[in-house]
Enzyme design. Sequence first.
Site, PDB file in Angstrom:
ATOM      1  N   GLU A 174       0.840  -1.214  -0.249  1.00 57.57           N
ATOM      2  CA  GLU A 174       0.090   0.672   0.215  1.00 57.57           C
ATOM      3  C   GLU A 174       0.762   1.212   0.035  1.00 57.57           C
ATOM      4  O   GLU A 174       0.226   2.193  -0.030  1.00 57.57           O
ATOM      5  CB  GLU A 174      -0.786  -0.169   1.491  1.00 57.57           C
ATOM      6  CG  GLU A 174      -2.162  -1.186   0.838  1.00 57.57           C
ATOM      7  CD  GLU A 174      -3.380  -1.485   2.154  1.00 57.57           C
ATOM      8  OE1 GLU A 174      -2.813  -0.253   3.098  1.00 57.57           O
ATOM      9  OE2 GLU A 174      -4.250  -1.953   2.049  1.00 57.57           O
TER      10      GLU A 174
HETATM   11  O1  NHV Z   1      -6.322  -1.244   9.080  1.00 54.20           O
HETATM   12  C1  NHV Z   1      -6.544  -2.793   8.742  1.00 54.20           C
HETATM   13  C2  NHV Z   1      -5.062  -2.745   7.988  1.00 54.20           C
HETATM   14  C3  NHV Z   1      -3.778  -3.107   8.111  1.00 54.20           C
HETATM   15  O2  NHV Z   1      -3.743  -3.357   9.428  1.00 54.20           O
HETATM   16  C4  NHV Z   1      -2.961  -3.473   7.022  1.00 54.20           C
HETATM   17  O3  NHV Z   1      -1.629  -2.494   7.415  1.00 54.20           O
HETATM   18  O4  NHV Z   1      -2.921  -3.425   4.939  1.00 54.20           O
HETATM   19  N1  NHV Z   1      -5.278  -2.355   6.468  1.00 54.20           N
HETATM   20  C5  NHV Z   1      -6.565  -0.955   5.851  1.00 54.20           C
HETATM   21  C6  NHV Z   1      -5.583  -0.939   5.105  1.00 54.20           C
HETATM   22  N2  NHV Z   1      -4.283  -1.971   4.948  1.00 54.20           N
HETATM   23  C7  NHV Z   1      -4.223  -2.542   5.544  1.00 54.20           C
HETATM   24  C8  NHV Z   1      -7.079   0.908   4.292  1.00 54.20           C
HETATM   25  N3  NHV Z   1      -5.909   1.691   4.159  1.00 54.20           N
HETATM   26  C9  NHV Z   1      -6.726   2.401   4.497  1.00 54.20           C
HETATM   27  C10 NHV Z   1      -7.488   2.881   4.003  1.00 54.20           C
HETATM   28  C11 NHV Z   1      -8.651   3.637   4.387  1.00 54.20           C
HETATM   29  C12 NHV Z   1      -7.491   5.259   3.779  1.00 54.20           C
HETATM   30  C13 NHV Z   1      -6.405   5.060   4.833  1.00 54.20           C
HETATM   31  C14 NHV Z   1      -6.145   3.658   4.585  1.00 54.20           C
HETATM   32  C15 NHV Z   1      -3.452  -3.123   5.720  1.00 54.20           C
END
Ligand code: NHV
Length: 855
Positions: free
Chosen positions: A457
Amino acid sequence: MVKKSLLILLFGCFFVCSLFARGYSAHESLKLHEGWEFSKAGTDEWRKAVVPGTVHQDLIAHGLLPDPFYGMNEDKVQWVENEDWIYRTSFNVTDEQLARDEASLVFEGLDTYADVYLNGSLLLKSDNMFVGYRIPVKDVLRKDGNKLMIRFRSPINETMPQWETDGFNYPADNDHSDKRMSVYSRKAPYSYGWDWGIRLVTSGIWRPVSLEFYDVACLNDFYVRQLSVSESEADIENRIELDGVCDEKKTVEVSVTATFGNEVVKEVRTVEIVPGENSVMIPMKIVNPHLWMPNGWGEPCLYSFVASVKADGVEIAKKEHKIGLRDVKVVKEKDKDGESFYFMVNGKPLFAKGSNMIPNDALLPRVTSERYERLMEDVKSSNMNMIRVWGGGIYEDDAFYDAADKNGILIWQDFLFACTTYPHDPTFLKRVSQEAEYNIKRLRNHASLAMWCGNNEIYEGMRYWGWKDKYSEEIFNEMKEGYDAIFHKLLPEMVKTYDPDRFYMHGSPYEANWGRPESWKIADSHNWGTWYGQKPFESLDKEIPRFMSEYGFQAFPEMKTIRTFASPEDYALESDVMNAHQKSTIGNFLIKKTMALYYKVPEKFEDLVYAGLVLQGQGMRHGMEAHRRNRPYCMGSLPWQLNDSWPVVSWSSIDYYGNWKAMQYQTKRAFAPVLVDAIKEGDDICYYIMSDRLDDLNVTLSLDLMNFDGKILRKFKKDGVLKANTSVLFHKEKEIDALDGNNPANTMVRMIVKSDKGDILSDELFYFAYPKDQMLPDSPVKYKVKYKEGVCEVTLKAEKLARDVFIEVPVQGARFTDNFFDLLPGQKKTVVISSPEGYSLKDMEIKIHQLSDIQ
Ligand code: NHV
């Protein structure tokens, strides 16, 4: 006279030489795990240490640190990261060992800034926990009282000058410190905190250390490169790296033997090796190989490949790998819809069913091979065939990939970068390149290893998480340059050099973003709509990607896990202790909000925990089924997340102690080889059948409409062909016809798929209404318990429907043949409970929960 004295001289010489001549011996490897002590730098107070280990574990063992997982102890243990720690041991060696051609100290992992001294000599200054080292030590080794000392410098103090001179915080939101220094160190990102993670910035000898002795040459690496593999032939290049430690050239015999049962293929070469690096290549062909098949498709056959080196007839070195011969490709190609993303295994498209894995512990040396094996058994028995090792953790231990090989589980391996940009100065890049070389070489022989992915990501973050506005143009441009340097240049080059046959992708998701529907047509997707987007689970029916590599929803772990870190007075959603174990700031709000769509939200904490488990399981299952229904457009479903690194509220389906949450049982059902699944589409009920089997089947679908008291209201049957490896809309009818005038609030359809041989391939239920709108009957579950041969058999029965039946026992890590299931009216069901060794199941308290208790 002259002749005589020459004879005496010659004889004397022979005598002296034969006194000192010694034959070659085999490579000897001794673990150096004894006699360690540790001290906080500057105190000179030495205490016993356990190696491999971390300073946190040693401090806990001496009562100098409280259990970090309990209550709010996380706050009390943070001081450890600011100190330097010294580890030391001493050891003796024998005259014979001293006389060997070479001796090495081998470190498989030092966490992280470590200066290694042996007998007054500085051997190594290491700065990357992901790299192992082999250090020649013959010149400094003594017979008695060798003193080995390692000084671990605080990762915080070490990187502070970098943070201070950079002058800005990297966007590492998961780093739970005001000064975000995690990005400067090549150290497991999650140890600085995560949104499911405790912050424990560890130091220590976290992987084995050994002392090795050898003659002539050290077999540094044995790479079994599979050039091509088909059912008829495997074309292999065996590449052997030898480090010559003799004074001059030496002729040796190098052989490779591949064995499967009593089938043996052997190739032998005589080669001359020189001091320093040597590379020997031995080609090999195996006809009609026994192929390694992923879970669900057959046996994951493993050959034993042994490379052996002989000098003067003595085997001086040997290395064995368990090799699965298989062909794995990632098909990421432009097509009429956008861009595909799927795995081709042995020539057939594989629908990937699995999960995302994080490290199994905040204190990594606690993760034993038994824990890895157990997790892999869970993965296998849940009908999964793939695990993504996510980029915020570690390159796992060899034991993990061995277990994956053995169980037919494909591994998607991220490099360790997640959710933030990183520096790209020359020192940093050098560390990354050393780490990539070390780990690619360590892992490339594994049949399970399916692909490399640059990061988690970061590309998405750079485009959509507001970093462009947060940072100056100059800094943001540097971040973009850094991305290109690491993920478009350095890492793909490393994969090309050391693992040229394996697929590499710069990052995950590759292009898609969950807020932009047009992007879902391309490669893999992380869809966080059901969490951050606050959408209902039904959104997953419509938001279909080409491959879902992340989507998730949280649940609390069950009460017996909560009890390990909280006391009854803490049993409240927003208590300080529960909040210390809920790292997602919006977590509790979202659990309750989404629960209210489907269930009545209970008041009592224990009931909320149970309802939350049910919700997560049912909701995530909805997504898994949507993805399977939509194959071949969508070819994979990897929920976030499989496991936990400590007892916590998280998106996991298995908690820290190995207890399956409801989601893991639902996963097992949703990923069954053949699955019938009904879904409402407009006015219709559509009955899909999915098969991951490789054979075509003649099947009968039977649909029994029944009420919650067990009365059959309508029967329907349909025959058809279920093609191999497919998803098919098998039958469709108007909802009004399916209901046949009955009340959707107390009616269900039992759907059974039978083969023409009479085997039940799938047996599932379809409900017309959400649980909160259902008239769930009062249906006490009666049960009988039998103990035999260490297991406990519970036979349950209810007169009427009992939904989401949860058998709760106090034994930590107990395993159930099934749990969180619906019990049909009058159905008798036996569940076998087994426990990890050492725990007795006898006379344990059993509690049965069901949905009607709280609705
Ligand atoms: O939040 C849960 C998991 C994480 O623990 C982990 O890093 O790769 N998560 C959420 C997301 N990706 C991940 C998506 N991230 C976002 C969503 C919306 C806004 C900002 C970030 C895993």
